[in-house]
Motif scaffolding. Structure first.
Motif, PDB file in Angstrom:
ATOM      1  N   CYS A  96       0.855  -1.178   0.000  1.00 19.91           N
ATOM      2  CA  CYS A  96       0.000   0.000   0.000  1.00 19.91           C
ATOM      3  C   CYS A  96       0.894   1.232   0.000  1.00 19.91           C
ATOM      4  O   CYS A  96       2.058   1.179   0.430  1.00 19.91           O
ATOM      5  CB  CYS A  96      -0.955   0.015   1.179  1.00 19.91           C
ATOM      6  SG  CYS A  96      -0.199   0.267   2.784  1.00 19.91           S
ATOM      7  N   ALA A  97       0.346   2.314  -0.509  1.00 18.09           N
ATOM      8  CA  ALA A  97       1.122   3.539  -0.638  1.00 18.09           C
ATOM      9  C   ALA A  97       0.202   4.752  -0.570  1.00 18.09           C
ATOM     10  O   ALA A  97      -0.996   4.645  -0.865  1.00 18.09           O
ATOM     11  CB  ALA A  97       1.893   3.546  -1.953  1.00 18.09           C
ATOM     12  N   ALA A  98       0.790   5.892  -0.209  1.00 22.69           N
ATOM     13  CA  ALA A  98       0.027   7.129  -0.045  1.00 22.69           C
ATOM     14  C   ALA A  98       0.594   8.210  -0.947  1.00 22.69           C
ATOM     15  O   ALA A  98       1.821   8.360  -1.064  1.00 22.69           O
ATOM     16  CB  ALA A  98       0.085   7.592   1.408  1.00 22.69           C
ATOM     17  N   ALA A  99      -0.298   8.960  -1.589  1.00 19.07           N
ATOM     18  CA  ALA A  99       0.101  10.050  -2.475  1.00 19.07           C
ATOM     19  C   ALA A  99      -0.822  11.241  -2.288  1.00 19.07           C
ATOM     20  O   ALA A  99      -2.014  11.072  -2.047  1.00 19.07           O
ATOM     21  CB  ALA A  99       0.056   9.592  -3.934  1.00 19.07           C
ATOM     22  N   ILE A 100      -0.260  12.423  -2.456  1.00 20.01           N
ATOM     23  CA  ILE A 100      -1.078  13.620  -2.354  1.00 20.01           C
ATOM     24  C   ILE A 100      -2.064  13.685  -3.514  1.00 20.01           C
ATOM     25  O   ILE A 100      -3.206  14.110  -3.356  1.00 20.01           O
ATOM     26  CB  ILE A 100      -0.190  14.878  -2.336  1.00 20.01           C
ATOM     27  CG1 ILE A 100       0.438  15.034  -0.942  1.00 20.01           C
ATOM     28  CG2 ILE A 100      -1.003  16.119  -2.678  1.00 20.01           C
ATOM     29  CD1 ILE A 100      -0.552  15.333   0.151  1.00 20.01           C
ATOM     30  N   LEU A 108       5.019   8.665  -7.932  1.00 22.30           N
ATOM     31  CA  LEU A 108       4.435   9.840  -7.297  1.00 22.30           C
ATOM     32  C   LEU A 108       3.884   9.550  -5.905  1.00 22.30           C
ATOM     33  O   LEU A 108       3.321  10.448  -5.276  1.00 22.30           O
ATOM     34  CB  LEU A 108       3.333  10.420  -8.189  1.00 22.30           C
ATOM     35  CG  LEU A 108       3.810  10.912  -9.563  1.00 22.30           C
ATOM     36  CD1 LEU A 108       2.641  11.441 -10.376  1.00 22.30           C
ATOM     37  CD2 LEU A 108       4.883  11.976  -9.427  1.00 22.30           C
ATOM     38  N   TYR A 109       4.066   8.337  -5.438  1.00 22.88           N
ATOM     39  CA  TYR A 109       3.610   7.989  -4.101  1.00 22.88           C
ATOM     40  C   TYR A 109       4.714   8.275  -3.094  1.00 22.88           C
ATOM     41  O   TYR A 109       5.863   7.874  -3.281  1.00 22.88           O
ATOM     42  CB  TYR A 109       3.166   6.527  -4.046  1.00 22.88           C
ATOM     43  CG  TYR A 109       1.773   6.344  -4.603  1.00 22.88           C
ATOM     44  CD1 TYR A 109       1.543   6.395  -5.973  1.00 22.88           C
ATOM     45  CD2 TYR A 109       0.686   6.154  -3.751  1.00 22.88           C
ATOM     46  CE1 TYR A 109       0.249   6.261  -6.485  1.00 22.88           C
ATOM     47  CE2 TYR A 109      -0.593   6.002  -4.251  1.00 22.88           C
ATOM     48  CZ  TYR A 109      -0.812   6.067  -5.614  1.00 22.88           C
ATOM     49  OH  TYR A 109      -2.080   5.936  -6.106  1.00 22.88           O
ATOM     50  N   SER A 110       4.335   8.959  -2.009  1.00 28.33           N
ATOM     51  CA  SER A 110       5.327   9.444  -1.036  1.00 28.33           C
ATOM     52  C   SER A 110       5.693   8.400   0.007  1.00 28.33           C
ATOM     53  O   SER A 110       6.842   8.324   0.433  1.00 28.33           O
ATOM     54  CB  SER A 110       4.770  10.676  -0.328  1.00 28.33           C
ATOM     55  OG  SER A 110       4.424  11.683  -1.249  1.00 28.33           O
ATOM     56  N   TYR A 111       4.702   7.655   0.437  1.00 29.00           N
ATOM     57  CA  TYR A 111       4.918   6.726   1.548  1.00 29.00           C
ATOM     58  C   TYR A 111       4.525   5.311   1.118  1.00 29.00           C
ATOM     59  O   TYR A 111       3.533   5.127   0.411  1.00 29.00           O
ATOM     60  CB  TYR A 111       4.079   7.133   2.763  1.00 29.00           C
ATOM     61  CG  TYR A 111       4.259   8.566   3.194  1.00 29.00           C
ATOM     62  CD1 TYR A 111       3.171   9.393   3.424  1.00 29.00           C
ATOM     63  CD2 TYR A 111       5.539   9.103   3.380  1.00 29.00           C
ATOM     64  CE1 TYR A 111       3.328  10.699   3.819  1.00 29.00           C
ATOM     65  CE2 TYR A 111       5.706  10.420   3.773  1.00 29.00           C
ATOM     66  CZ  TYR A 111       4.597  11.215   3.991  1.00 29.00           C
ATOM     67  OH  TYR A 111       4.770  12.514   4.380  1.00 29.00           O
ATOM     68  N   TRP A 112       5.301   4.330   1.616  1.00 25.26           N
ATOM     69  CA  TRP A 112       5.094   2.934   1.241  1.00 25.26           C
ATOM     70  C   TRP A 112       5.141   2.034   2.459  1.00 25.26           C
ATOM     71  O   TRP A 112       5.899   2.286   3.405  1.00 25.26           O
ATOM     72  CB  TRP A 112       6.185   2.480   0.263  1.00 25.26           C
ATOM     73  CG  TRP A 112       6.055   3.093  -1.081  1.00 25.26           C
ATOM     74  CD1 TRP A 112       6.514   4.313  -1.478  1.00 25.26           C
ATOM     75  CD2 TRP A 112       5.403   2.528  -2.215  1.00 25.26           C
ATOM     76  NE1 TRP A 112       6.193   4.533  -2.793  1.00 25.26           N
ATOM     77  CE2 TRP A 112       5.507   3.448  -3.276  1.00 25.26           C
ATOM     78  CE3 TRP A 112       4.744   1.316  -2.450  1.00 25.26           C
ATOM     79  CZ2 TRP A 112       4.979   3.198  -4.537  1.00 25.26           C
ATOM     80  CZ3 TRP A 112       4.209   1.080  -3.709  1.00 25.26           C
ATOM     81  CH2 TRP A 112       4.329   2.018  -4.741  1.00 25.26           C
ATOM     82  N   GLY A 113       4.353   0.972   2.404  1.00 25.51           N
ATOM     83  CA  GLY A 113       4.455  -0.066   3.406  1.00 25.51           C
ATOM     84  C   GLY A 113       5.547  -1.052   3.043  1.00 25.51           C
ATOM     85  O   GLY A 113       6.192  -0.943   1.993  1.00 25.51           O
ATOM     86  N   GLN A 114       5.727  -2.044   3.908  1.00 25.85           N
ATOM     87  CA  GLN A 114       6.798  -3.017   3.710  1.00 25.85           C
ATOM     88  C   GLN A 114       6.372  -4.175   2.805  1.00 25.85           C
ATOM     89  O   GLN A 114       7.211  -4.951   2.357  1.00 25.85           O
ATOM     90  CB  GLN A 114       7.264  -3.573   5.062  1.00 25.85           C
ATOM     91  CG  GLN A 114       6.399  -4.697   5.653  1.00 25.85           C
ATOM     92  CD  GLN A 114       5.044  -4.243   6.134  1.00 25.85           C
ATOM     93  OE1 GLN A 114       4.747  -3.051   6.252  1.00 25.85           O
ATOM     94  NE2 GLN A 114       4.180  -5.201   6.446  1.00 25.85           N
ATOM     95  N   GLY A 115       5.075  -4.275   2.567  1.00 29.08           N
ATOM     96  CA  GLY A 115       4.567  -5.316   1.680  1.00 29.08           C
ATOM     97  C   GLY A 115       4.077  -6.544   2.423  1.00 29.08           C
ATOM     98  O   GLY A 115       4.536  -6.853   3.522  1.00 29.08           O
ATOM     99  N   THR A 116       3.146  -7.238   1.796  1.00 32.53           N
ATOM    100  CA  THR A 116       2.642  -8.496   2.327  1.00 32.53           C
ATOM    101  C   THR A 116       2.526  -9.487   1.166  1.00 32.53           C
ATOM    102  O   THR A 116       2.069  -9.133   0.078  1.00 32.53           O
ATOM    103  CB  THR A 116       1.288  -8.310   3.043  1.00 32.53           C
ATOM    104  OG1 THR A 116       0.895  -9.543   3.666  1.00 32.53           O
ATOM    105  CG2 THR A 116       0.187  -7.857   2.107  1.00 32.53           C
ATOM    106  N   GLN A 117       2.974 -10.707   1.414  1.00 26.92           N
ATOM    107  CA  GLN A 117       3.019 -11.710   0.347  1.00 26.92           C
ATOM    108  C   GLN A 117       1.647 -12.344   0.145  1.00 26.92           C
ATOM    109  O   GLN A 117       1.002 -12.779   1.108  1.00 26.92           O
ATOM    110  CB  GLN A 117       4.035 -12.802   0.694  1.00 26.92           C
ATOM    111  CG  GLN A 117       4.106 -13.941  -0.303  1.00 26.92           C
ATOM    112  CD  GLN A 117       4.721 -13.533  -1.628  1.00 26.92           C
ATOM    113  OE1 GLN A 117       5.758 -12.879  -1.659  1.00 26.92           O
ATOM    114  NE2 GLN A 117       4.083 -13.916  -2.729  1.00 26.92           N
ATOM    115  N   VAL A 118       1.232 -12.409  -1.095  1.00 25.99           N
ATOM    116  CA  VAL A 118       0.036 -13.144  -1.495  1.00 25.99           C
ATOM    117  C   VAL A 118       0.461 -14.226  -2.466  1.00 25.99           C
ATOM    118  O   VAL A 118       1.090 -13.934  -3.487  1.00 25.99           O
ATOM    119  CB  VAL A 118      -1.006 -12.210  -2.148  1.00 25.99           C
ATOM    120  CG1 VAL A 118      -2.159 -13.017  -2.738  1.00 25.99           C
ATOM    121  CG2 VAL A 118      -1.532 -11.208  -1.136  1.00 25.99           C
ATOM    122  N   THR A 119       0.138 -15.459  -2.141  1.00 23.09           N
ATOM    123  CA  THR A 119       0.475 -16.587  -2.999  1.00 23.09           C
ATOM    124  C   THR A 119      -0.801 -17.345  -3.326  1.00 23.09           C
ATOM    125  O   THR A 119      -1.524 -17.763  -2.425  1.00 23.09           O
ATOM    126  CB  THR A 119       1.478 -17.527  -2.329  1.00 23.09           C
ATOM    127  OG1 THR A 119       2.658 -16.790  -1.975  1.00 23.09           O
ATOM    128  CG2 THR A 119       1.863 -18.665  -3.268  1.00 23.09           C
TER     129      THR A 119
END
Length: 122
Positions: A96-100, A108-119
């Protein structure tokens, strides 16, 4: 400090469903559009879905249109991605990520999460 923490990933059989959550903190969540992206091994990061600050508008990649739903709860500072009819090609790390601004462009996204694996198994 700014944090985006994804959860809800895992292993699921083809045709199954998962719901991803992303909890935000450290910034004014309601002021940011939110997006979900994914990256499979050996592939570039790709846009999945996005939602405007108020939640009134959403947009999806063609590959997930009709199967995935993005939503947000500004009172809980959380964005969700409901995934149904999952396919093996949906296998990836989801971010997930956040953008103005409301955009598909991951740059153009300022902030990012670390990610989660989907298999998704076939």
């Amino acid at each position: 400090q700014v944090q985006l923490v994804e959860s809800g990933g895992g292993l699921v059989q083809a045709g199954g469903s998962l719901r991803l959550s992303c909890a935000a903190s450290g910034f004014t969540f309601s002021a940011y559009a939110m997006g979900w992206f994914r990256q499979a091994p050996g592939k570039e990061r790709e846009f999945v879905a996005r939602i405007t600050q108020s939640g009134g508008l959403t947009n999806y990649a063609d590959s997930v249109q009709g199967r995935f739903t993005i939503s947000r709860d500004n009172a809980k500072n959380t964005v969700y991605l409901q995934m149904t009819s999952l396919k093996p090609e949906d296998t990836a790390v989801y971010y997930c990520a956040a953008a103005i601004m409301n955009t598909d462009d991951y740059k153009l996204y300022s902030y990012w999460g670390q990610g989660t694996q989907v298999t998704v198994s076939s």
